[in-house]
Design an enzyme around this catalytic site. Sequence first.
Site, mmCIF file in Angstrom:
data_model
loop_
_atom_site.group_PDB
_atom_site.id
_atom_site.type_symbol
_atom_site.label_atom_id
_atom_site.label_comp_id
_atom_site.label_asym_id
_atom_site.label_seq_id
_atom_site.Cartn_x
_atom_site.Cartn_y
_atom_site.Cartn_z
ATOM 1 N N ASP A 87 -36.514 49.307 -26.327
ATOM 2 C CA ASP A 87 -36.691 50.722 -26.662
ATOM 3 C C ASP A 87 -36.133 51.044 -28.043
ATOM 4 O O ASP A 87 -36.642 51.934 -28.736
ATOM 5 C CB ASP A 87 -36.020 51.607 -25.611
ATOM 6 C CG ASP A 87 -36.849 51.757 -24.341
ATOM 7 O OD1 ASP A 87 -37.978 51.210 -24.297
ATOM 8 O OD2 ASP A 87 -36.375 52.412 -23.396
ATOM 9 N N ASP A 178 -23.527 24.223 -27.689
ATOM 10 C CA ASP A 178 -23.297 24.350 -26.250
ATOM 11 C C ASP A 178 -23.793 23.126 -25.496
ATOM 12 O O ASP A 178 -23.188 22.719 -24.492
ATOM 13 C CB ASP A 178 -23.967 25.618 -25.724
ATOM 14 C CG ASP A 178 -23.163 26.868 -26.029
ATOM 15 O OD1 ASP A 178 -22.024 26.968 -25.544
ATOM 16 O OD2 ASP A 178 -23.658 27.740 -26.746
#
Length: 257
Positions: A87, A178
């Site tokens: 949005d 990671d």
Amino acid sequence: MPAPTNMFKQRLKQGELVIGCWAGFADPYPTELMATAGFDWLVIDGEHAPNDLNSITAQLQVLEGKHSEAVVRLPVGNEWLIKQMLDAGAQTLLIPMVESAEQARELVRACRYPPEGIRGSGAALARASQFAAIPDYAQTANAQICLLVQVETVKGMNALDEILAVEGVDGVFIGPSDLAADMGLLGQTEHPEVRAAIEAGLGKIAASDKAAGILALADEAADLYRAWGAQFLAVGIDVVMLAQAARALMASWDAKR
């Protein structure tokens, strides 16, 4: 009038190599500065940088109309966070720690209006619809959202084939740091086992209908990743670049004392 064309998504579909950089200062001023460098895309990082909805929105505003396309990385693939960012005007999202096809499918649904998804339909309030100035935004937005998922654990790499089969995922980004940590090799992204996993993963993604992405802070690694199939390639982090330049400058003056 339809939703704006997502040029980043279009360039990925066309198979172009797009070069990007991280924007980690959590402020529109340095992000606007980074856009003058001509990077194809900039990651507004909400995972490891101190960004929030307001600071990310401000950075989306300064990037509008620039050559550098905004890629917003969320801290987690939460459906209400996704709704807020879409949005606010983000058209490309990068979601960390995706480890299964089921998780990827839920992310696709969070990015799309019904009946294809579950995105809330309050477009009249949204910057993305230019506050209802785009009357058919909700009817056309789904096609312009670009979803990039990060695969950065052993579990995720083992599920890569299934993730690549998920319709609505546009690209898969491998996280070397990671991944190395999850392999028991914390901080060793150049370890042969980590490199082998990255090469296999990038090759698998590149052979699919998805785009392969990765971050490399050294030219040698970037060249390797490109050769292995990386299409959206990040080659720097603004915070690191400033820190390195500042320390090098002071070191040169320390040597002259």
